[in-house]
Design an enzyme around this catalytic site. Structure first.
Site, PDB file in Angstrom:
ATOM      1  N   ILE A   3     -42.717  65.173  94.263  1.00 48.06           N
ATOM      2  CA  ILE A   3     -44.187  65.396  94.331  1.00 48.06           C
ATOM      3  C   ILE A   3     -44.729  65.018  92.871  1.00 48.06           C
ATOM      4  O   ILE A   3     -45.805  64.150  92.626  1.00 48.06           O
ATOM      5  CB  ILE A   3     -44.790  66.577  94.825  1.00 48.06           C
ATOM      6  CG1 ILE A   3     -44.411  66.678  96.451  1.00 48.06           C
ATOM      7  CG2 ILE A   3     -46.505  66.466  94.706  1.00 48.06           C
ATOM      8  CD1 ILE A   3     -44.860  67.992  96.755  1.00 48.06           C
ATOM      9  N   GLY A   4     -44.112  65.458  91.986  1.00 44.06           N
ATOM     10  CA  GLY A   4     -44.626  65.367  90.547  1.00 44.06           C
ATOM     11  C   GLY A   4     -44.554  63.885  90.053  1.00 44.06           C
ATOM     12  O   GLY A   4     -45.613  63.507  89.418  1.00 44.06           O
TER      13      GLY A   4
ATOM     14  N   TYR B  95     -38.525  83.138  96.466  1.00 40.87           N
ATOM     15  CA  TYR B  95     -39.621  81.937  96.223  1.00 40.87           C
ATOM     16  C   TYR B  95     -40.681  82.177  96.908  1.00 40.87           C
ATOM     17  O   TYR B  95     -41.868  81.862  96.056  1.00 40.87           O
ATOM     18  CB  TYR B  95     -38.707  80.630  97.022  1.00 40.87           C
ATOM     19  CG  TYR B  95     -39.593  79.454  97.104  1.00 40.87           C
ATOM     20  CD1 TYR B  95     -39.724  78.583  95.961  1.00 40.87           C
ATOM     21  CD2 TYR B  95     -40.145  78.955  98.225  1.00 40.87           C
ATOM     22  CE1 TYR B  95     -40.547  77.322  95.812  1.00 40.87           C
ATOM     23  CE2 TYR B  95     -41.171  77.921  98.217  1.00 40.87           C
ATOM     24  CZ  TYR B  95     -41.325  77.148  97.075  1.00 40.87           C
ATOM     25  OH  TYR B  95     -41.941  75.786  96.983  1.00 40.87           O
TER      26      TYR B  95
END
Length: 281
Positions: free
Chosen positions: A16-17, A154
């Site tokens: 995504i980055g 997480y």
């Protein structure tokens, strides 16, 4: 003629980055694409060349768990560009395991990267964003709303990020700074692959948790088989970056909206427990 707006994005070596960095550059932003190891920039630079945005992308080193690294990167950005108009907190790391089988160091590592890294980057960027009346956009997860089996550390970190940003948003707004969280579901990226999980070994070490873990892994593999692409998940981030008044909370797909909606209307928690309970049976 005014200079282009500048955005700093964390965790841009893949997934995504990387997609956010390319899309931001295509939208005309000066894009500071950061990563812990700049030796992993090849995929980003190749994509930048393919999309003809190499001149708008600068790769810089930034390790979100190192405040000195964050400060050094921001100092360079301000020295070179004179402004920062947006921060996109994207860097993160998955952590699979249940608490009896995980060490406290595992939990602390998940919190350092996924929560304290976001806090540190945001804290350092805010003076510059106040000056520009800019934006903080943070890629969280549907796991920041719905606690998921074998993702305790997480999800705890992502829950913490959501609470931090929800609390910060009205304060930042008094200075004209918009705060948004973007919640993807399953995304076909290297994020999960980078875990390097040895599933047979994981199951062999799971002891009494092995049947539940096996059911969870089977369900998760199916979910990632129908995942969004990184570009699809990045699109709402760019909308939040460029739109007039972005919402505080944005999901990246219809599935994510439905999933998050289950929690947000679940006052006694029974709907979520029924849903996620089925993942481990």
């Amino acid at each position: 003629m005014s200079s282009p707006k500048t955005v700093l994005i964390t965790g841009t070596s893949s997934g995504i980055g990387l997609a956010i960095a390319i899309a931001a550059a295509r939208a005309g932003w000066t894009t500071i694409a950061t990563m812990r190891d700049t030796g992993k920039a090849e995929a980003l630079l190749k994509a930048a060349a393919e999309h003809k945005v190499t001149d708008r992308i600068q790769v810089k080193r930034l390790d979100v768990v190192g405040p000195e690294s964050i400060a050094a990167c921001l100092d360079e950005v301000i020295a070179e560009h004179g402004r920062l108009d947006a921060l996109v907190n994207n860097a993160g790391a998955a952590q699979v395991g249940t608490i009896e089988l995980s060490s406290l160091d595992d939990v602390r590592t998940a919190m350092e990267v996924n929560f304290f890294g976001v806090v540190s980057a945001t804290r350092a960027a805010l003076p510059h964003l106040r000056a520009s009346q800019g934006r903080v956009i943070t890629v969280t997860s549907v796991g920041g709303i719905v606690g998921q089996p074998f993702n305790e550390a997480y999800c705890a970190a992502k829950f913490a990020v959501e609470g931090f940003m929800e609390s910060l948003a009205p304060v930042a707004a008094t200075f004209g700074v918009d705060v948004t969280v973007v919640e993807p579901g399953a995304v076909a990226s290297e994020f999960v692959a980078n875990l390097g999980l040895d599933i047979p070994a994981l199951l062999a070490e799971a002891g009494p948790y092995a049947p539940a873990l096996q059911a969870y892994i089977a369900r998760t593999q199916q979910a990632f088989g129908n995942a969004q692409t990184p570009a699809e998940a990045a699109a709402p981030v760019i909308e939040a970056l460029t739109g007039d008044r972005p919402a505080f909370r944005i999901q990246t797909s219809a599935w994510a909206r439905e999933f998050v909606g289950t929690k947000l209307t679940d006052l006694d928690g029974s709907a979520v427990q029924t849903l996620t309970g089925n993942w481990v049976r």
